[in-house]
Write a protein that holds these residues in place. Structure first.
Motif, short mmCIF file in Angstrom:
data_model
loop_
_atom_site.label_atom_id
_atom_site.label_comp_id
_atom_site.label_asym_id
_atom_site.label_seq_id
_atom_site.Cartn_x
_atom_site.Cartn_y
_atom_site.Cartn_z
N LYS A 41 8.68 -40.27 -28.65
CA LYS A 41 7.36 -41.45 -29.19
C LYS A 41 6.28 -41.07 -28.14
CE LYS A 41 11.31 -44.08 -31.80
NZ LYS A 41 12.10 -45.15 -31.57
N ARG A 42 5.15 -41.71 -28.35
CA ARG A 42 4.09 -42.34 -27.57
C ARG A 42 2.65 -42.73 -28.54
NH1 ARG A 42 1.38 -36.87 -24.84
NH2 ARG A 42 2.04 -35.38 -26.44
N PHE A 43 1.99 -43.38 -28.24
CA PHE A 43 1.05 -43.49 -28.81
C PHE A 43 0.62 -44.67 -30.36
CE2 PHE A 43 -0.21 -38.63 -27.35
CZ PHE A 43 -1.09 -39.66 -26.35
N GLN A 44 2.43 -45.15 -30.00
CA GLN A 44 2.46 -45.70 -31.13
C GLN A 44 2.89 -45.28 -31.89
OE1 GLN A 44 0.99 -50.33 -31.59
NE2 GLN A 44 -0.60 -49.51 -30.50
N ALA A 45 4.24 -43.99 -31.81
CA ALA A 45 3.56 -43.08 -32.68
C ALA A 45 4.91 -42.10 -32.79
CB ALA A 45 2.67 -41.72 -32.80
N ARG A 78 -8.05 -40.86 -28.08
CA ARG A 78 -8.81 -40.80 -27.17
C ARG A 78 -7.80 -39.87 -25.61
NH1 ARG A 78 -8.74 -45.56 -29.33
NH2 ARG A 78 -7.09 -46.61 -28.35
N PHE A 79 -6.87 -39.86 -25.91
CA PHE A 79 -6.27 -39.30 -24.50
C PHE A 79 -6.36 -38.14 -24.90
CE2 PHE A 79 -1.91 -36.81 -23.37
CZ PHE A 79 -2.36 -37.42 -22.55
N PHE A 80 -5.90 -37.56 -25.99
CA PHE A 80 -7.01 -35.63 -25.91
C PHE A 80 -7.89 -35.11 -25.86
CE2 PHE A 80 -2.47 -36.03 -27.84
CZ PHE A 80 -2.11 -34.64 -26.75
N LYS A 81 -9.13 -36.28 -26.15
CA LYS A 81 -10.39 -35.97 -25.70
C LYS A 81 -11.15 -35.56 -27.17
CE LYS A 81 -10.63 -36.97 -20.60
NZ LYS A 81 -9.64 -37.67 -20.57
N LEU A 82 -10.60 -35.78 -28.76
CA LEU A 82 -10.84 -35.45 -29.64
C LEU A 82 -11.86 -35.79 -29.60
CD1 LEU A 82 -7.85 -33.98 -30.38
CD2 LEU A 82 -8.56 -32.35 -29.14
#
Length: 246
Positions: A41-45, A78-82
């Protein structure tokens, strides 16, 4: 890197809903490709990392409920800068017959709340893999239909669709969308070419659609046979014919 998102609602009560076919597809990719890590679980996913066709891929299932799916997708991007072009979303499509798959970039949401949310968070320039579930026939029945479970007969097309999506996910990585759609179409219908708009998974006209993947041939009623003439009828017919000739 590519993020493959499946849309659905979290919780066992929704697990078999038509609205959760996006979750089902991503679960199939995870299950049939051993390079992916266990879900976390991360990024509300729920997310899993792996490799497809030599590329790093993140599988993502938002756990925010459908109408807030964009929160998780935006956070991961945003986290992976995509960019939006690195996002591929799999979801249910009412306007496609069951088992049909169409892929597009951008466009409208078609009233889908998950797509509306993603549009609001990252814009519209991401790839959408639309998985046909069919339409119940009237707007009033849509909510109950999408939040209802797939019927037993739907497994005739649903299982081969999910397996083929999973086994050919590498084509999504390389943006070989046409070949991907053709392979899914062939698995669902047994035909090699992608279906034209308005046809059904078995290539039948809409009016004949039953939801099953196999084709039932129409049976024509034979004309009733006339009784054969007996000896007396033949004799009377001969006498009448002679009288008429006079």
């Amino acid at each position: 890197m590519l993020v493959i998102v499946g849309l659905g609602n979290p919780g066992t009560q929704y697990a078999k809903n038509r609205h959760n076919i996006g979750f089902m597809a991503v679960d199939a990719i995870h299950r049939r490709n051993p390079s992916f890590t266990p879900w976390r679980k991360r990024f509300q996913a729920e997310t899993s990392e792996g490799n497809l066709a030599g590329e790093k891929v993140i599988l993502l299932k938002p756990q925010t409920y459908m109408n807030e799916s964009g929160q998780a997708v935006g956070a991961a991007m945003r986290f992976f800068k995509l960019s939006p072009s690195d996002i591929t979303v799999l979801y249910d499509e009412l306007d496609l017959v069951p088992g049909k798959v169409k892929i597009k970039v951008g466009g409208g949401s078609g009233g889908h709340n998950g797509i509306k949310s993603i549009d609001a968070h990252i814009g519209k320039d991401y790839r959408r893999v639309r998985l046909g579930i069919g339409h119940p026939g009237s707007k009033e029945r849509v909510t109950g239909y999408v939040l209802g479970d797939f019927a037993k007969v739907d497994q005739d097309w649903l299982e081969p669709l999910l397996d083929t999506v999973a086994d050919n996910a590498d084509l999504l990585v390389h943006s070989n969308d046409g070949e991907f759609m053709n392979r899914v179409h062939k698995a669902v219908t047994g035909k090699g070419d992608n279906m034209p708009e308005g046809s059904t998974p078995a290539g039948r006209p809409k009016a004949a659609r039953t939801g099953q993947s196999h084709i039932r041939q129409a049976r024509t009623k034979a004309k009733p046979e006339m009784p054969k003439e007996g000896p007396l009828a033949a004799m009377l017919k001969g006498l009448l014919g002679s009288k008429d000739s006079n």
